[in-house]
Design a protein around this motif. Structure first.
Motif, PDB file in Angstrom:
ATOM      1  N   ASP A 176      -1.254   6.315  -1.865  1.00 55.94           N
ATOM      2  CA  ASP A 176      -2.116   5.388  -1.130  1.00 55.94           C
ATOM      3  C   ASP A 176      -2.155   4.005  -1.758  1.00 55.94           C
ATOM      4  O   ASP A 176      -2.033   2.991  -1.063  1.00 55.94           O
ATOM      5  CB  ASP A 176      -3.543   5.931  -1.046  1.00 55.94           C
ATOM      6  CG  ASP A 176      -3.624   7.204  -0.223  1.00 55.94           C
ATOM      7  OD1 ASP A 176      -2.840   7.341   0.722  1.00 55.94           O
ATOM      8  OD2 ASP A 176      -4.482   8.045  -0.539  1.00 55.94           O
ATOM      9  N   LEU A 188       1.080   1.987  -1.253  1.00 51.21           N
ATOM     10  CA  LEU A 188       1.210   1.538   0.134  1.00 51.21           C
ATOM     11  C   LEU A 188       0.222   0.423   0.445  1.00 51.21           C
ATOM     12  O   LEU A 188       0.544  -0.498   1.206  1.00 51.21           O
ATOM     13  CB  LEU A 188       1.010   2.707   1.091  1.00 51.21           C
ATOM     14  CG  LEU A 188       2.170   3.691   1.175  1.00 51.21           C
ATOM     15  CD1 LEU A 188       1.812   4.868   2.057  1.00 51.21           C
ATOM     16  CD2 LEU A 188       3.410   3.005   1.701  1.00 51.21           C
ATOM     17  N   ASP A 189      -0.963   0.492  -0.142  1.00 52.98           N
ATOM     18  CA  ASP A 189      -1.944  -0.577   0.053  1.00 52.98           C
ATOM     19  C   ASP A 189      -1.414  -1.907  -0.472  1.00 52.98           C
ATOM     20  O   ASP A 189      -1.612  -2.949   0.145  1.00 52.98           O
ATOM     21  CB  ASP A 189      -3.262  -0.233  -0.634  1.00 52.98           C
ATOM     22  CG  ASP A 189      -4.037   0.855   0.097  1.00 52.98           C
ATOM     23  OD1 ASP A 189      -3.714   1.125   1.270  1.00 52.98           O
ATOM     24  OD2 ASP A 189      -4.950   1.424  -0.525  1.00 52.98           O
ATOM     25  N   VAL A 236       1.746  -2.878  -0.731  1.00 54.79           N
ATOM     26  CA  VAL A 236       2.786  -3.350   0.190  1.00 54.79           C
ATOM     27  C   VAL A 236       2.161  -3.875   1.476  1.00 54.79           C
ATOM     28  O   VAL A 236       2.540  -4.936   1.980  1.00 54.79           O
ATOM     29  CB  VAL A 236       3.792  -2.216   0.489  1.00 54.79           C
ATOM     30  CG1 VAL A 236       4.764  -2.614   1.587  1.00 54.79           C
ATOM     31  CG2 VAL A 236       4.547  -1.830  -0.781  1.00 54.79           C
ATOM     32  N   ASN A 237       1.189  -3.144   2.003  1.00 55.40           N
ATOM     33  CA  ASN A 237       0.531  -3.562   3.242  1.00 55.40           C
ATOM     34  C   ASN A 237      -0.223  -4.880   3.068  1.00 55.40           C
ATOM     35  O   ASN A 237      -0.278  -5.693   3.988  1.00 55.40           O
ATOM     36  CB  ASN A 237      -0.420  -2.477   3.735  1.00 55.40           C
ATOM     37  CG  ASN A 237       0.317  -1.252   4.228  1.00 55.40           C
ATOM     38  OD1 ASN A 237       1.485  -1.323   4.593  1.00 55.40           O
ATOM     39  ND2 ASN A 237      -0.362  -0.124   4.228  1.00 55.40           N
ATOM     40  N   ALA A 238      -0.812  -5.105   1.885  1.00 58.15           N
ATOM     41  CA  ALA A 238      -1.525  -6.360   1.632  1.00 58.15           C
ATOM     42  C   ALA A 238      -0.555  -7.538   1.639  1.00 58.15           C
ATOM     43  O   ALA A 238      -0.863  -8.603   2.185  1.00 58.15           O
ATOM     44  CB  ALA A 238      -2.269  -6.287   0.305  1.00 58.15           C
ATOM     45  N   LYS A 239       0.620  -7.367   1.045  1.00 60.38           N
ATOM     46  CA  LYS A 239       1.625  -8.435   1.061  1.00 60.38           C
ATOM     47  C   LYS A 239       2.082  -8.739   2.485  1.00 60.38           C
ATOM     48  O   LYS A 239       2.208  -9.904   2.878  1.00 60.38           O
ATOM     49  CB  LYS A 239       2.836  -8.037   0.217  1.00 60.38           C
ATOM     50  CG  LYS A 239       2.598  -8.096  -1.259  1.00 60.38           C
ATOM     51  CD  LYS A 239       3.857  -7.743  -2.026  1.00 60.38           C
ATOM     52  CE  LYS A 239       3.603  -7.741  -3.510  1.00 60.38           C
ATOM     53  NZ  LYS A 239       4.809  -7.437  -4.285  1.00 60.38           N
ATOM     54  N   GLU A 240       2.317  -7.697   3.252  1.00 60.36           N
ATOM     55  CA  GLU A 240       2.741  -7.890   4.643  1.00 60.36           C
ATOM     56  C   GLU A 240       1.644  -8.552   5.477  1.00 60.36           C
ATOM     57  O   GLU A 240       1.930  -9.401   6.320  1.00 60.36           O
ATOM     58  CB  GLU A 240       3.136  -6.553   5.260  1.00 60.36           C
ATOM     59  CG  GLU A 240       4.406  -5.978   4.685  1.00 60.36           C
ATOM     60  CD  GLU A 240       4.734  -4.600   5.223  1.00 60.36           C
ATOM     61  OE1 GLU A 240       3.937  -4.041   5.999  1.00 60.36           O
ATOM     62  OE2 GLU A 240       5.797  -4.081   4.852  1.00 60.36           O
ATOM     63  N   ALA A 241       0.394  -8.188   5.217  1.00 58.25           N
ATOM     64  CA  ALA A 241      -0.719  -8.794   5.942  1.00 58.25           C
ATOM     65  C   ALA A 241      -0.833 -10.277   5.617  1.00 58.25           C
ATOM     66  O   ALA A 241      -1.134 -11.091   6.499  1.00 58.25           O
ATOM     67  CB  ALA A 241      -2.028  -8.072   5.608  1.00 58.25           C
ATOM     68  N   THR A 262       1.783 -12.083   7.649  1.00 59.05           N
ATOM     69  CA  THR A 262       1.440 -12.075   9.074  1.00 59.05           C
ATOM     70  C   THR A 262       0.287 -13.024   9.390  1.00 59.05           C
ATOM     71  O   THR A 262       0.365 -13.801  10.343  1.00 59.05           O
ATOM     72  CB  THR A 262       1.057 -10.649   9.516  1.00 59.05           C
ATOM     73  OG1 THR A 262       2.133  -9.764   9.212  1.00 59.05           O
ATOM     74  CG2 THR A 262       0.763 -10.593  10.999  1.00 59.05           C
ATOM     75  N   GLU A 289      -6.368  -7.335   9.831  1.00 65.46           N
ATOM     76  CA  GLU A 289      -4.944  -7.017   9.964  1.00 65.46           C
ATOM     77  C   GLU A 289      -4.633  -5.650   9.353  1.00 65.46           C
ATOM     78  O   GLU A 289      -3.834  -4.888   9.885  1.00 65.46           O
ATOM     79  CB  GLU A 289      -4.098  -8.105   9.292  1.00 65.46           C
ATOM     80  CG  GLU A 289      -2.610  -7.878   9.355  1.00 65.46           C
ATOM     81  CD  GLU A 289      -2.027  -8.002  10.755  1.00 65.46           C
ATOM     82  OE1 GLU A 289      -0.974  -7.386  10.986  1.00 65.46           O
ATOM     83  OE2 GLU A 289      -2.597  -8.706  11.601  1.00 65.46           O
ATOM     84  N   LEU A 290      -5.277  -5.346   8.230  1.00 68.60           N
ATOM     85  CA  LEU A 290      -5.054  -4.066   7.552  1.00 68.60           C
ATOM     86  C   LEU A 290      -5.774  -2.914   8.246  1.00 68.60           C
ATOM     87  O   LEU A 290      -5.432  -1.755   8.042  1.00 68.60           O
ATOM     88  CB  LEU A 290      -5.514  -4.157   6.093  1.00 68.60           C
ATOM     89  CG  LEU A 290      -4.684  -5.085   5.212  1.00 68.60           C
ATOM     90  CD1 LEU A 290      -5.402  -5.364   3.910  1.00 68.60           C
ATOM     91  CD2 LEU A 290      -3.313  -4.481   4.954  1.00 68.60           C
TER      92      LEU A 290
END
Length: 98
Positions: free
Chosen positions: A25, A28-29, A31-36, A39, A86-87
């Motif tokens: 978790d 992945l958080d 990676v998702n924060a960087k992508e957010a 975006t 976004e997340l």
């Protein structure tokens, strides 16, 4: 040995179970924060961003422009709100611009 199910489960449920059991978790958080960040902030700001790092509930953003850092510092609360939207959950509590 792996747990077997008598009934079929969806691939999404299987992935969620795999991520939970293997404690992925936090990775992945990050990676998702960087992508957010990419975006939400768009290309104009991302090109002045050299690093984005999530540590616990704080997002650290390294910027190459001091002028941009000063401008973004006025809207930190709004940026955090947009990133969390976004997340899809309250992952980021604090934003630090460097």
């Amino acid at each position: 040995m792996a747990k077997r199910y008598a009934e079929n489960i969806s691939l999404g449920d299987a992935l969620k179970e795999f991520i939970g059991k293997n404690k992925l978790d936090k990775g992945l958080d990050k990676v998702n924060a960087k992508e957010a960040w990419v975006t939400v902030m768009g290309h104009a700001i991302v090109k002045y961003t050299s690093d984005v790092k999530l540590d616990r509930e704080t997002l650290y953003v390294q910027l190459t422009s001091s002028v941009l850092r000063e401008e973004l510092s006025y809207g930190k609360e709004k940026i955090v709100k947009l990133l969390n939207e976004e997340l899809g959950r309250e992952l980021i509590k604090k934003l630090i611009l460097r």
